[in-house]
Structures are given as structure tokens and as C-alpha cells.
Write an enzyme that holds these catalytic residues in place. Structure first.
Site, PDB file in Angstrom:
ATOM      1  N   ASP A  32      -7.717   2.061   2.022  1.00  0.00           N
ATOM      2  CA  ASP A  32      -7.512   2.863   3.225  1.00  0.00           C
ATOM      3  C   ASP A  32      -8.299   4.159   3.204  1.00  0.00           C
ATOM      4  OD1 ASP A  32      -6.489   3.338   5.714  1.00  0.00           O
ATOM      5  OD2 ASP A  32      -4.531   4.028   5.034  1.00  0.00           O
ATOM      6  N   HIS A  81       0.872  -1.174   0.000  1.00  0.00           N
ATOM      7  CA  HIS A  81       0.000   0.000   0.000  1.00  0.00           C
ATOM      8  C   HIS A  81       0.905   1.217   0.000  1.00  0.00           C
ATOM      9  CE1 HIS A  81      -3.119   2.832   0.588  1.00  0.00           C
ATOM     10  NE2 HIS A  81      -2.729   3.163   1.798  1.00  0.00           N
ATOM     11  N   ASP A  95       1.349   4.882   0.181  1.00  0.00           N
ATOM     12  CA  ASP A  95       1.032   6.283   0.454  1.00  0.00           C
ATOM     13  C   ASP A  95       2.129   7.121  -0.177  1.00  0.00           C
ATOM     14  OD1 ASP A  95      -1.288   5.902   2.282  1.00  0.00           O
ATOM     15  OD2 ASP A  95       0.220   4.852   3.467  1.00  0.00           O
ATOM     16  N   HIS A  97      -5.472  10.023   0.211  1.00  0.00           N
ATOM     17  CA  HIS A  97      -6.115  10.212   1.508  1.00  0.00           C
ATOM     18  C   HIS A  97      -5.200  10.846   2.549  1.00  0.00           C
ATOM     19  CE1 HIS A  97      -4.767   6.035   0.894  1.00  0.00           C
ATOM     20  NE2 HIS A  97      -4.297   6.107   2.112  1.00  0.00           N
TER      21      HIS A  97
END
Length: 917
Positions: free
Chosen positions: A125, A13, A15, A351
Site C-alpha cells: 500500500d 494488511h 495499518d 504510510h
């Protein structure tokens, strides 16, 4: 008995920026991708890797490693790397409806360059999930959604129970959108790291697998078990195939596979042998204790949200439609620049970026991206505006010393209100050897007594301000730049009934033309317009009377201040629980201006508030004390908080517009504006993604957080049969409907905190938002639930700026008053007008705001080569999906009118192709 299948999905994941700045994460991404390519090419059994559902990873990698494009492309084509369907993993509630669509559209378009698009609705997420996601996904050919937050699948202590108290007893469920669209929903009940770092050694594997089997089987409704091999920024597990060989030997009752999401979802669908729970609409974790919803990211770094909303509006509401209309008249549609501007904007939409919950360096870089996207959009808007103004017939002003200009309205429907334009009354090319002489020559011009007229040469109410002489320059397409000096004026006029997606021509005439000014508005004891009146009370609060319903709303725009000892993710009021308000202050009030266009009232509150939290907060932060257990109070030291509130009453506008400005010198606090509605209702209505969502005022029984803040897009409203009150905003994404007897709407204007939060200690001093701040909101009274959609249209228009362009006196293809799109439809909102993905194709999108069916009516134009002008068969209109893929032609009635039934809450995208002449 068949074996249970352990689907191990390798992934990371990613980010893009978060607890480190972008480039530090970027450097680690390059290393990860290098390792991934080497591993996939070396190990045939390592058969797939899920690249987090976002194609921007490909851009970021190839920016540094362009020499690896062919290797990467080949692995994608072989199915070893799954990419798409999104461009970025956005926060769904803090990005606009159209931004969510562009994200999906650009993600698909970019992925298709490399190979197949992973048709997985991936939201690993997101801090809650938009209710219309199933409809968007279904229209994009995606029948599933995989998400990490939003529902509670289990009962107390992780017990699996068929209880009405929880949304679903399993991680698999049916997710239904408000229009009835359904997808298979899969929740990461054990998060997206439950299969990370699988051990190779026997002893470690025996300690690892039993607990993980138990946790997954507790939630799974089928024998298909999901194990996510990765986590945030997790490096590739290069010995995964060896680890699974160990697992197969130790646990022969299970089948272990390195799977893709597509394979796993297909296996689940084939194995379902019992009805799944249906969850409907928005997934916002309401069946929890309320501390983990992360909704307060909606108010972290409000300046980021404001820049985003303005950037989105500039692109989707002005740049795209103005470019589309220009293209219909022969100008090239600037698709590459629009895509670039959108991508630059969407790089701020992940996000951890748009939510304001990263380290300070991240958000500093975001403001640069916002500026870059805005500058491109502004350039496109100016070019299209000048082109369209140049094609508009202004010959009505011929024979006079007129300075024509065209006011453009890109809201969905006709509107009236105060439009602003700067005009150059006279200009002289700059000779630097005589610049002072030119300045003085222009300054001597007598411009007093000028008047604004419309296309019928009727005077229009306007406020004209002399801006003196200013430097300017032109950039011709065919020669060198041309600097000049110009005498300029600023015109604020009452634009009346300017067609939606259209324009109206006006002109400034000098006093020598002898035009008569419209009569001034006589002084009045009561401030207001044709729709409402207001009274400013001694404490600065407003009493508003809706002239149409007679409803009176009191104590509007009282300010509230409390301590905030939370972080960028979570609000927590200080341990003293003291609430400060301006209710008992005496405010200073003055009328700034009162013209036939608008009246502006300034209200000044001089306030003393605690300077920061007390010293114990630093200790709680250093010890990573959970927010819900913090008890720090506020300091005894105070600092001034002076709030200057400007209330603007525009003639012809249903919205009372308010700008509040202040210099924030305090830390660790929250500032809100309060709007008591006095409406007895257990539910309220809020603008969300492609819908007006209905939400309960009171949280679920499991909720223990004292705060019940929520996300909004353009507005929040309460209403009953007889009256309604909406509060609109520009970039104020957090609100709360208080549990008091007045059903007060509280809108967060500022939340100042000093740490990131989450998993470590990350100070974020810039999240205290020190210095000058300015926020914009509007109060919109309306006639009850039957007028809710009209109030929504007013709120959408509030976020859509007027534009205007000066032009010359000339004939033109376009009439002086013109709307490009002749449509109607009760309860429909116009969402997009843009050029399509294919040349010569145009896209128009609406959505039904209501739970009732309606009809979209498209009327042919009067014969000009404009949008909708085609009464012949076929009409040129085609029904489409969200990816702009045509589905079928639309037929017209004998009168050339297209009538299309629209289902409740349906999102409708139509393609239009101009007739071949």
C-alpha cells in the site's frame, strides 16, 4: 491442458494506526493474532499466513502476549507464518535513503530471531514506489517486488492491450532500477483484497467466483492466479479450508491452493512464456488521471515531516558516525541504543503515519515518538562529541586563558559556513546557601573584547553574544550529579574548510590575551558573499545574481495562497480558483545583523487571507463527495497572515538560507513559496531515494488533475548547460514545477485541511495546523548540469547540522584539524558511516548520483589507528551488500590506495575492519 492455479494467500494488511489511534488498533491485533495461532494449530490444511511483511507486528503482539512467544516461534519455523523482510511498511518517498535501508536491515535481523525471513519485496500500500527498490531488494537477496500502486497495467475500461500508452498490459512485469538491477514486479491489479471472505455455501460461492476469476485472468500473464484473502485489519477467515473445499467441488477446472508468496512467485517465474514489459525507475502512477496518486500526503501535517527529517539527520548523519569514530578510539559502540532510537523513529514511518493521513490522536503520539528518538540520539551525540573533543589535540592553546572547543562536520565533504556553539567561560559548583553570591561573582566577569582563534592562533571571524549566568549540571560516571552556575557565551563563527566527517579545533581567548580581531566587513550597497548577491525588492521578493555564472534570478520567494477543499490525502483548490500572492504587497525590510560571519535580513509581509472555506464544504465532507467533484469556495471573512522571513547570507556558503515563520489562523488553504528559474527545460531533477531522479515537467496525456505536485527529499532543481537553480529544504517534501513560461518551482510550506478522507467521515481539526509555524529552505544557484552533483552536496549539507563541543587544553590522539575518511569520487554521495552489525566492523556507503561510471578512491591515513589506515594487504576493506554481508576483499595499489569502479546509479556498501595491532 493443465489447470489454472488459484493461489489463495491468507493475510491481513495491518495499518498499525490510522482511522483509530494505535492502541485501539493494537487491541484488535491481539485478538487477530490469538485467533491466527489457534487456527493454524487446529487446522492442518490452513497451511500458511502472510504477516504483512513487517516484523513490528511480532513486537506489538508479544508486548501483550509474551506467554505466546514459543507458540508463535514454532509456527514461524514451520513456515506457517511468513514474516519480514521489513520492520514496518513505510512510505518510501517520505523516509530517507538510509531509513529505508535500516528498515530492511532491522526487519531481517528481527525476523531471523524467530525463523526464516520471507524474501518478498512487499509494498502492498505504498503511495508510489522508489526507483531504486529493485537494486536494494537484489542486494538483500530478494528477486521480486509485490506492490499495489505506481503503474497502470491496463488500457481503457480494463482492456488488456499491448499499447505504448500504458506501462504494462499485465500485473506481472520486469521492474528495473536506474543501475540496471531487475526484479519480477507483481502488481495487485485487483488490489490485495480480491480473495477476501470466500464463501463456504454453494450458492454464495457460485455468485462469488466467476467475477473474481474473470478479473484476475484479465490481468494475469500466466495460469498462476493470485487471490489475496484479507484486507486492511481483516480478521482471519477461520473457515477458509472449508470454503476452498467448496470451490474445488464447484470449479474442478481450477486447482485451489493455500499458498505462500514464495510459492506463488516461484510458480509465476516457471510459467512465464512471453516477454514481460519492463518498467523503469520510480513508480508514481503517472499514467493515470492524477487524482489517486496520494502525493499530497507529502504536505499533510508538515510539522510531522519536519520532525522526521531532523530526526533522521540526527541519527544517520551525526549519531552513527560520531559513535563509530569514538569506537575506533576504544569507546564501546552503542548499537542497542541506536537500534532503539531507529526503531522508535521508524514506528512513525508507516504510510498512514508519516504521510499525515490519520486521525489526530495518531499524530499526537507520533510527536512523542519523535521526541523519544531525538532525545536518545542527542544523548549519544553529546557523549561521542565530548569523547572525541577530549581526544583532540588542543595543546596549541596552552599557556593562555583559552576555552577550547571542537567544531565537527559530518557532511560528506569539507565545508565552510556559520557554526554555533555555547561556551562556559567560567563556572562555580553550586552551594545553595550562596547561590546569589555565586551568580553575582560570575556576572562581574569582564568578557568584552574576547576573540575566537583557530589552531594556528589566527583570529577567526565570529559573533559573540553574552548569555549571562546560567544554571548547569554535570553527571559524572563515578559520583553524584554536580550542579553549578556558569558564565556563558554564544559564539557564531565562520568555520572554514572543516574536513568532511571530521573536525577543527578553535578557542575563545579573552581580550587580555591581546589578540587582534579580524577586520570587519565594510557596509555595502549590495547584500551577498563571494558566491552570490541579492537585492530585496519592495514586495519582499529576492533578486539573486550568481557571481560565477552571471545568471540573474528574479521574483524569488513570492508567497502564494489558495483554498484547499481536499483532505489529508488529496489537494483540491477551492471552486473559486482564486490565487493570492504577495507579489503586489509592500513588505517591511530591515537588516537584523551584519557581521563578518553572516548578514541576516528580515522581510515581513502583512497579509489578509480568507479565514476558511465557505459553509458548503462541511456539507460536501458529510456527504463524502469525492474530492475531485467538490466545488466549495472560500469565505468572505478574512484573518491576518503575517509572514516573517529571515534571509541569512553566510560568508563561505553557496546556499542562501531562509526561515519563514508565521501564525496560521486560517483553515482550508495551502501556502507555497515560488522560485521562478527562467530555465528553459522540459525536465527537472529531484532528490529521491539513493538517486537524483529525472522527471518531466509536464504530466502524461492521461493526467487531468490540475495539480502536478511531486515528492522530494533534500532538493529540487532545474538546469541547462550554463546555469542551474536548486531549492533545498528541511522537511518540505512537496513541490511542483509549474507550467508557466518561467519554469517556477513551487514548494509547499503548509497545507491546512480538516478531514482524513479515504473511506469515511473522519474530522481532523489538528490537520488545519493552527498556530505558530516555522519552515526552512535554501536557494542554491550553480553552474549548470555539470555542477548538479555539487549543488546536491550543498543541499545535503543544509540538512546536516554542525555540532561543536567545548573541551580543555590538552594533548590528544587526534590532530586539531582532522578528517576520518580520506576519499574522493566524482558524482558520488556519502550516505552512511556507522558501526556494522558485527563488533569491530564499520560500514561506509556511497551512491553514484549520475548516469556515468565513476571511481571511488580510498587513501590510507598517515599512520594513526583511524578509518582507512591500513596500507598492508589485505586492506581491511571488503565489498558488501545492503545487509552488511561481506562479499569479497578489496585490494590496494602499491601506494596503499584502494580504487573501486562504480557503475552508474550504483549503491555501494563497504565494510572496514581495523588492523590488529
Amino acid at each position: 491442458m493443465s489447470k489454472k492455479v488459484a493461489h489463495v494467500i491468507p493475510h491481513t494488511h495491518w495499518d498499525r494506526e490510522w482511522y483509530m489511534p494505535y492502541e485501539k488498533h493494537h487491541a484488535r491485533l491481539i485478538a487477530l493474532m490469538d485467533t491466527l495461532l489457534d487456527t493454524l494449530e487446529r487446522d492442518d490444511q490452513f497451511r500458511s499466513f502472510h504477516l504483512d511483511g513487517q516484523t513490528i507486528i511480532l513486537e506489538d503482539y508479544l508486548q501483550v502476549r509474551p506467554e505466546n512467544r514459543e507458540r508463535l516461534t514454532e509456527l514461524i519455523r514451520q513456515g506457517k507464518i511468513a514474516i519480514g523482510p521489513w520492520y514496518v511498511l513505510q512510505d518510501e518517498f517520505l523516509t530517507s535513503s538510509e531509513a529505508n535501508v535500516r528498515n530492511l536491515l532491522i526487519g531481517h535481523k528481527d525476523a531471523q530471531v524467530y525463523g526464516p525471513v520471507a524474501k518478498i519485496g512487499y509494498f502492498p500500500d505504498s503511495f508510489g514506489n522508489m526507483g531504486q527498490a529493485p537494486q536494494l531488494l537484489k542486494q538483500a537477496g530478494i528477486g521480486n517486488a509485490v506492490f499495489g500502486r505506481g503503474v497502470k497495467p491496463t488500457g481503457f475500461n480494463n482492456s488488456v492491450a499491448d499499447s505504448a500508452a500504458y506501462e504494462s498490459p499485465f500485473s506481472e512485469m520486469v521492474w528495473r532500477a536506474p543501475d540496471g538491477s531487475e526484479v519480477l514486479g507483481i502488481l495487485f491489479a485487483n488490489w490485495y483484497h480480491n480473495g477476501m471472505e470466500i464463501p463456504v455455501g454453494d450458492e454464495e460461492a457460485r455468485a462469488y467466483w466467476p467475477e473474481r476469476f474473470a478479473n484476475v485472468e484479465r490481468f494475469a500473464s500466466t495460469p498462476q492466479l493470485l487471490f489475496m484473502n484479507g484486507c486492511d485489519h481483516q480478521p482471519v477467515q477461520t473457515d477458509l479450508t472449508a470454503a476452498l473445499d467448496t470451490a474445488r467441488r464447484l470449479y474442478p477446472d481450477y486447482e485451489f491452493r493455500i499458498s505462500t508468496f514464495s510459492e506463488y512467485v516461484a510458480a509465476v517465474e516457471q510459467s512465464i512464456d512471453k516477454p514481460l514489459t519492463v518498467v523503469e525507475g520510480e513508480l508514481r502512477s503517472q499514467r493515470t488521471d492524477g487524482w489517486g496518486t496520494l502525493v499530497n500526503t507529502a504536505s499533510a501535517r508538515v510539522y510531522v515531516k519536519q520532525a522526521n527529517v531532523k530526526g533522521q539527520a540526527l541519527l544517520e548523519k551525526i549519531a552513527e558516525p560520531s559513535a563509530a569514530f569514538s569506537a575506533l578510539l576504544g569507546r564501546e559502540y552503542p548499537r542497542p541504543l541506536l537500534d532503539y532510537a531507529w526503531k522508535t523513529l521508524m514506528q512513525n514511518h508507516p504510510h498512514d503515519s508519516i504521510c499525515g493521513c490519520s486521525v489526530d490522536e495518531v499524530h499526537a503520539e507520533m510527536m512523542t515518538r519523535f521526541a523519544k528518538s531525538r532525545h536518545v540520539a542527542e544523548a549519544l551525540v553529546q557523549e561521542s562529541g565530548r569523547f572525541l573533543a577530549g581526544r583532540t589535540d588542543t595543546s596549541a592553546f596552552a599557556g593562555r586563558s583559552a576555552v577550547p572547543f571542537v567544531v565537527m562536520n559530518y557532511a560528506g565533504g569539507a565545508r565552510s559556513g556559520a557554526a554555533v556553539v555555547e561556551l562556559e567561560i567560567a563556572k562555580v559548583l553550586l552551594g545553595y546557601d550562596r547561590s546569589a553570591e555565586i551568580y553575582e561573582e560570575l556576572e562581574r566577569l569582564d568578557i568584552a573584547g574576547g576573540v575566537i582563534v583557530d589552531e594556528r592562533l589566527q583570529p577567526v571571524a565570529a559573533d559573540i553574544e553574552d548569555l549571562s549566568v546560567k544554571f548547569g549540571y554535570a553527571l559524572p560516571d563515578d559520583r553524584f550529579r554536580q550542579p553549578y552556575m556558569a558564565r556563558r557565551i554564544k559564539v557564531t563563527l565562520k568555520a572554514e574548510q572543516v574536513p568532511g566527517m571530521g573536525h577543527r579545533a578553535y578557542a575563545w581567548l579573552p581580550a587580555s590575551e591581546g589578540m587582534r580581531l579580524p577586520a570587519a566587513i565594510p557596509p555595502a550597497d549590495e547584500l551577498g558573499n563571494e558566491y552570490f548577491s541579492i537585492v530585496v525588492q519592495s514586495n519582499g521578493s529576492l533578486t539573486l545574481t550568481d557571481k560565477e555564472t552571471g545568471a540573474v534570478y528574479e521574483n524569488l520567494c513570492v508567497y502564494e495562497n489558495v483554498g484547499d477543499i481536499g483532505n489529508e490525502y488529496v489537494f483540491k483548490q477551492d471552486g473559486d480558483n482564486r490565487i493570492l500572492t504577495t507579489r503586489d504587497l509592500t513588505a517591511e525590510t530591515r537588516i537584523v545583523s551584519a557581521t563578518a560571519v553572516a548578514t541576516v535580513v528580515e522581510i515581513v509581509h502583512r497579509w489578509e487571507i480568507p479565514a476558511e472555506a465557505d459553509a458548503s464544504l462541511q456539507s460536501e465532507r458529510a456527504k463524502i463527495v469525492p474530492v475531485s467533484r467538490r466545488v466549495a469556495g472560500r469565505s468572505e471573512r478574512t484573518v491576518p497572515l503575517v509572514i516573517s522571513t529571515r534571509v541569512t547570507i553566510e560568508q563561505g556558503s553557496r546556499a542562501l538560507k531562509i526561515t519563514a515563520s508565521f501564525d496560521n489562523q486560517a483553515k482550508d488553504h495551502r501556502l507555497r513559496a515560488l522560485f521562478p528559474s527562467g530555465i528553459s527545460s522540459d525536465i527537472h531533477y529531484v532528490d529521491s531515494v539513493f538517486e537524483i531522479a529525472e522527471r518531466p515537467n509536464e504530466p502524461a496525456a492521461e493526467w487531468i488533475n490540475p495539480s502536478n505536485a511531486q515528492h522530494q527529499q533534500a532538493f529540487v532543481a532545474l538546469d541547462d548547460e550554463a546555469r542551474g537553480l536548486a531549492v533545498a529544504n528541511i522537511g518540505l517534501n512537496e513541490y511542483e514545477v509549474l507550467g508557466d513560461d518561467r519554469r517556477t518551482i513551487a514548494v509547499t510550506l503548509l497545507r491546512a485541511v480538516g478531514e482524513l478522507g479515504d473511506w469515511g467521515v473522519f474530522p481532523t481539526p489538528e490537520a488545519q495546523c493552527q498556530g505558530s509555524q516555522s519552515v526552512e529552505f535554501a536557494i542554491i544557484p550553480y553552474g549548470g548540469r555539470n555542477d548538479r552533483c555539487e549543488a546536491a552536496a550543498e543541499a545535503y549539507a543544509f540538512q546536516t547540522p554542525w555540532t561543536a563541543e567545548q573541551t580543555e587544553v590538552h594533548a590528544g590522539d587526534l590532530p586539531p584539524v582532522h578528517g576520518w575518511l580520506d576519499w574522493s569520487g566524482e558524482q558520488l554521495a556519502l550516505s552512511a558511516v556507522k558501526g556494522g552489525e558485527f563488533p569491530g566492523q564499520y560500514v561506509v556507503r556511497w551512491y553514484n548520483l549520475s548516469g556515468s561510471a565513476t571511481e571511488l578512491v580510498l587513501r590510507p591515513d598517515s599512520g594513526r589507528p583511524l578509518l582507512g589506515d591500513n596500507g598492508k594487504s589485505p586492506t581491511g576493506w571488503r565489498f558488501s551488500n545492503i545487509l552488511e554481508q561481506p562479499l569479497h576483499e578489496l585490494e590496494a595499489d602499491s601506494d596503499g590506495v584502494v580504487r573501486l569502479p562504480i557503475k552508474p546509479r550504483e549503491i555501494v556498501t563497504l565494510l572496514w575492519s581495523p588492523p590488529v595491532v
